[in-house]
Structures are given as C-alpha cells and as structure tokens.
Design a protein around this motif. Structure first.
Motif, PDB file in Angstrom:
ATOM      1  N   ALA A 107     -29.216  13.318  25.464  1.00 27.87           N
ATOM      2  CA  ALA A 107     -27.777  13.183  25.224  1.00 27.87           C
ATOM      3  C   ALA A 107     -27.541  12.575  23.841  1.00 27.87           C
ATOM      4  O   ALA A 107     -28.245  11.659  23.430  1.00 27.87           O
ATOM      5  CB  ALA A 107     -27.153  12.301  26.297  1.00 27.87           C
ATOM      6  N   ARG A 108     -26.551  13.119  23.142  1.00 31.54           N
ATOM      7  CA  ARG A 108     -26.227  12.593  21.826  1.00 31.54           C
ATOM      8  C   ARG A 108     -25.448  11.293  21.969  1.00 31.54           C
ATOM      9  O   ARG A 108     -24.628  11.158  22.868  1.00 31.54           O
ATOM     10  CB  ARG A 108     -25.354  13.577  21.059  1.00 31.54           C
ATOM     11  CG  ARG A 108     -26.096  14.761  20.535  1.00 31.54           C
ATOM     12  CD  ARG A 108     -25.144  15.647  19.790  1.00 31.54           C
ATOM     13  NE  ARG A 108     -25.786  16.174  18.605  1.00 31.54           N
ATOM     14  CZ  ARG A 108     -25.166  16.869  17.686  1.00 31.54           C
ATOM     15  NH1 ARG A 108     -23.893  17.117  17.795  1.00 31.54           N
ATOM     16  NH2 ARG A 108     -25.818  17.328  16.646  1.00 31.54           N
ATOM     17  N   LYS A 109     -25.703  10.394  21.054  1.00 31.63           N
ATOM     18  CA  LYS A 109     -24.975   9.139  21.054  1.00 31.63           C
ATOM     19  C   LYS A 109     -23.580   9.403  20.485  1.00 31.63           C
ATOM     20  O   LYS A 109     -23.436  10.100  19.479  1.00 31.63           O
ATOM     21  CB  LYS A 109     -25.717   8.121  20.192  1.00 31.63           C
ATOM     22  CG  LYS A 109     -25.160   6.734  20.286  1.00 31.63           C
ATOM     23  CD  LYS A 109     -26.017   5.750  19.510  1.00 31.63           C
ATOM     24  CE  LYS A 109     -25.435   4.364  19.617  1.00 31.63           C
ATOM     25  NZ  LYS A 109     -26.208   3.396  18.860  1.00 31.63           N
ATOM     26  N   LYS A 110     -22.563   8.883  21.135  1.00 37.49           N
ATOM     27  CA  LYS A 110     -21.192   9.099  20.688  1.00 37.49           C
ATOM     28  C   LYS A 110     -20.937   8.307  19.411  1.00 37.49           C
ATOM     29  O   LYS A 110     -21.261   7.129  19.326  1.00 37.49           O
ATOM     30  CB  LYS A 110     -20.211   8.659  21.777  1.00 37.49           C
ATOM     31  CG  LYS A 110     -18.780   8.993  21.447  1.00 37.49           C
ATOM     32  CD  LYS A 110     -17.856   8.674  22.594  1.00 37.49           C
ATOM     33  CE  LYS A 110     -16.433   8.998  22.228  1.00 37.49           C
ATOM     34  NZ  LYS A 110     -15.515   8.733  23.293  1.00 37.49           N
ATOM     35  N   ARG A 111     -20.363   8.998  18.422  1.00 35.61           N
ATOM     36  CA  ARG A 111     -20.053   8.320  17.173  1.00 35.61           C
ATOM     37  C   ARG A 111     -18.726   7.601  17.313  1.00 35.61           C
ATOM     38  O   ARG A 111     -17.754   8.166  17.797  1.00 35.61           O
ATOM     39  CB  ARG A 111     -19.948   9.330  16.034  1.00 35.61           C
ATOM     40  CG  ARG A 111     -21.247  10.013  15.728  1.00 35.61           C
ATOM     41  CD  ARG A 111     -21.056  10.948  14.576  1.00 35.61           C
ATOM     42  NE  ARG A 111     -22.280  11.688  14.316  1.00 35.61           N
ATOM     43  CZ  ARG A 111     -22.390  12.624  13.405  1.00 35.61           C
ATOM     44  NH1 ARG A 111     -21.347  12.958  12.672  1.00 35.61           N
ATOM     45  NH2 ARG A 111     -23.524  13.244  13.216  1.00 35.61           N
ATOM     46  N   ARG A 112     -18.690   6.373  16.857  1.00 32.49           N
ATOM     47  CA  ARG A 112     -17.449   5.595  16.932  1.00 32.49           C
ATOM     48  C   ARG A 112     -17.135   5.041  15.558  1.00 32.49           C
ATOM     49  O   ARG A 112     -18.024   4.640  14.817  1.00 32.49           O
ATOM     50  CB  ARG A 112     -17.610   4.441  17.921  1.00 32.49           C
ATOM     51  CG  ARG A 112     -17.766   4.909  19.344  1.00 32.49           C
ATOM     52  CD  ARG A 112     -17.703   3.741  20.305  1.00 32.49           C
ATOM     53  NE  ARG A 112     -17.685   4.177  21.675  1.00 32.49           N
ATOM     54  CZ  ARG A 112     -18.754   4.278  22.439  1.00 32.49           C
ATOM     55  NH1 ARG A 112     -19.932   3.985  21.950  1.00 32.49           N
ATOM     56  NH2 ARG A 112     -18.657   4.674  23.683  1.00 32.49           N
TER      57      ARG A 112
END
Length: 88
Positions: free
Chosen positions: A55-60
């Motif tokens: 799973a890709r890490k969500k960019r914040r």
C-alpha cells in the motif's frame, strides 16, 4: 382486449421464458459490482494468491505547504476573476 391486459400477459410470458432459459443454461453473468461475499480479484482460479502490491503511503501537506498552496490558489482565482471581469 385492453392494452394493459396484453402487456401483463406478455410480461408473464417473458418471465416464464427467462426462468426456463436460466434452468437450462444456469443464471446469467452478473454485471456491475460483485456481491460482498465473492472472493477478491487477486485470488486466481486455482486458489493461489498473487502477491499484492504494498500500500502506498498517503501524502499529506505540512502546515507550511498548505499555507503556500492556499496563497497560490487565492492568486489563481483572483487572476481568473479579473480576466472574467475584463471579458464581460
């Protein structure tokens, strides 16, 4: 014979024919989103699972990045509003 009666008879006949076809060849292939109980797409027909992608890490945005983006958008919409005013 009234039209409503004819339509009702035709619909009943269609339902009987559809039921007979399903009995002979099995239910029709379902279209759209599969039911919740069906296996996921990554499971193959022989039961072996294919490796799933991590799973890709969500960019914040950080607070500073959010502030910069807000300033850019204010500038963008101000320019758009100014252009619309000139053309009108």
């Amino acid at each position: 014979m009234p039209t409503d009666n004819i339509v009702a008879l035709l619909i009943a006949e269609r339902d009987r024919i559809t039921a007979a076809i399903e009995a002979l060849q099995g239910p029709m292939k379902r279209r759209g989103r599969p039911p919740k109980s069906s296996p996921p797409d990554w499971v193959t027909s022989n039961g072996a699972a294919t490796p799933a992608k991590p799973a890709r890490k969500k960019r914040r945005f950080s607070a500073a990045q959010r502030k910069e983006q807000a300033a850019r958008m204010r500038k963008y919409w101000a320019a758009k509003k100014k252009a619309a005013k000139k053309s009108a």
